[in-house]
Design a protein around this motif. Structure first.
Motif, short mmCIF file in Angstrom:
data_model
loop_
_atom_site.label_atom_id
_atom_site.label_comp_id
_atom_site.label_asym_id
_atom_site.label_seq_id
_atom_site.Cartn_x
_atom_site.Cartn_y
_atom_site.Cartn_z
N UNK A 1 0.70 -0.86 0.35
CA UNK A 1 0.14 0.18 0.01
C UNK A 1 0.93 1.05 0.34
N UNK A 2 2.24 1.00 0.47
CA UNK A 2 3.35 2.46 0.73
C UNK A 2 3.50 2.63 -0.82
N UNK A 3 3.77 1.74 -1.56
CA UNK A 3 4.33 1.60 -2.44
C UNK A 3 3.33 2.41 -3.41
N UNK A 4 1.97 1.55 -3.38
CA UNK A 4 0.67 2.09 -4.36
C UNK A 4 0.61 3.55 -3.67
N UNK B 1 4.32 1.60 -8.19
CA UNK B 1 3.80 0.39 -8.87
C UNK B 1 3.03 0.27 -9.41
N UNK B 2 2.08 0.30 -10.33
CA UNK B 2 0.65 0.03 -11.24
C UNK B 2 -0.60 0.36 -10.97
N UNK C 1 -4.76 -7.84 -8.99
CA UNK C 1 -4.68 -7.52 -7.69
C UNK C 1 -5.54 -6.81 -7.41
N UNK C 2 -6.30 -7.37 -5.62
CA UNK C 2 -7.25 -6.51 -5.48
C UNK C 2 -7.06 -4.96 -4.72
N UNK C 3 -7.73 -4.42 -4.70
CA UNK C 3 -7.99 -2.86 -4.55
C UNK C 3 -9.56 -2.11 -3.89
N UNK C 4 -9.59 -1.35 -3.41
CA UNK C 4 -10.98 -1.03 -2.40
C UNK C 4 -10.99 -1.29 -0.93
#
Length: 354
Positions: free
Chosen positions: A61-64, A69-70, A128-131
């Motif tokens: 999450x930090x990298x996001x 990241x993408x 990948x899962x988000x949200x």
């Protein structure tokens, strides 16, 4: 044109058109994570809608958030999700409204050769899962796992990533055997504290390595604790009667840590990277590998089998998740504390919806 069933329209209307969520509009620091009202999601074909009870916050999450990241920004981050199913999309077969579930870091097709072989991490359709940093999230049914009634949802949220990644690294990659010694670096972090317990549950002797003397008090699962100050690899050899550790679970991925931990690795040992806190490359002379006949490898994620095993370890009491809770409104503060490594274990955002 997609036709939404009347029962789903009624369910979504009862849940509300809008929800609170932590939105990152553009890459940045902790202040980039802002809470606001957004449209509530609608479950698509094969998806389930979950009222989020908890969502873990990790290094990914930090990298996001920082744009490394993408991740689809602007967007809602968060993949370590647990909650209750409140609506179903079409063609959902194995989940019902009211089920307590946790979510894996990614979904997969379940039908390709890799999926049939249990290697869903290699699925060509992996997504990948988000949200999860929200009150509601829609995810594919294939990515969810039931949560036993006696397991708290705040604990279940860390099963797939914080614990499951370590189970996958120890079982699927390192092939850990009972009686071996495991060194866990970054032992006070989200991966580290759960990796210690996973290794202990496998019958290993566990040596925790931490750079923070203040975190030694939470490393109760370890047989030995080493504070990374100066040259600490001799302590690993001393604790193993000169043999070295058969497995290193490196959650840090920093050159300075590698140099020390690799010297503490036994002949024919397995060195597994599971995290990286710096973009500095790791360098090793081939002669060192010749001498030890060592294996240096990595473990990228969690298979569904490792996810299920992680949940079982929590359910039977062999692993006790270590979490610190923040509200959605405090997401930026949580990121500040995560960036500063102030928190032992895993940060979990709790929407506290009614």
């Amino acid at each position: 044109m997609t036709i939404i069933p009347a029962r789903l329209i009624y369910t979504l209307f009862s849940l509300g058109v809008f929800m609170r969520a932590v939105v990152v509009d553009a890459p940045g620091g902790p202040e980039a994570a802002r809470v606001r009202e957004v449209d509530s999601p609608t479950p698509a074909l094969g998806e389930v809608l979950i009222r989020v009870a908890a969502c873990g916050m990790c290094g990914h999450d930090q990298a996001d958030r920082m744009g490394l990241t993408k991740a689809p920004l602007p967007g809602i981050l968060g993949h370590e999700i647990a909650g209750t199913v409140v609506a179903l999309g079409d063609c959902v077969r194995h989940v019902t409204v009211g089920d307590r579930v946790a979510v894996k870091q990614f979904s997969y097709c379940g039908r390709c050769r890799d999926c049939f072989a249990g290697r869903d991490v290699d699925c060509a359709f992996r997504a990948f899962t988000y949200g999860g940093y929200a009150e509601l999230v829609a995810v594919p049914e294939v990515a969810v796992l039931p949560v036993p009634e006696h397991v708290a949802l705040t604990d279940a949220a860390v099963a797939a990533c914080a614990l499951g990644s370590c189970v996958q690294a120890l079982d699927g990659i390192a092939r850990l055997r009972s009686g071996e010694t495991v060194v866990v670096t970054g032992a006070g972090g989200g991966l580290g504290l759960h990796g210690l317990q996973a290794a202990k549950a496998r019958g290993a002797t566990v040596i925790a390595v931490t750079s923070s003397a203040a975190k030694t008090g939470v490393l109760t699962a370890a047989d030995h604790v080493v504070v990374a100050d100066g040259d600490w690899w001799p302590q690993i050899l001393e604790l193993t009667n000169g043999r070295g550790a058969e497995v290193v679970l490196d959650n840090v991925g920093h050159p300075a840590v590698f140099r020390q931990a690799f010297r503490g690795l036994a002949r024919r040992g397995r060195y597994v990277f599971t995290g990286q806190v710096s973009d500095a490359p790791i360098r090793v002379h081939p002669a060192f590998l010749f001498e030890k006949e060592a294996v240096i490898t990595g473990s990228a994620s969690t298979t569904m089998a490792s996810f299920a095993e992680a949940m079982a370890l929590i359910a039977n009491g062999q692993v006790t998740p270590v979490t610190t809770h923040y509200s959605l409104e405090d997401a930026a503060t949580a990121f500040v504390d995560l960036d500063a490594r102030r928190v032992g274990g895993r940060i979990v955002l709790v929407p506290e919806t009614s």
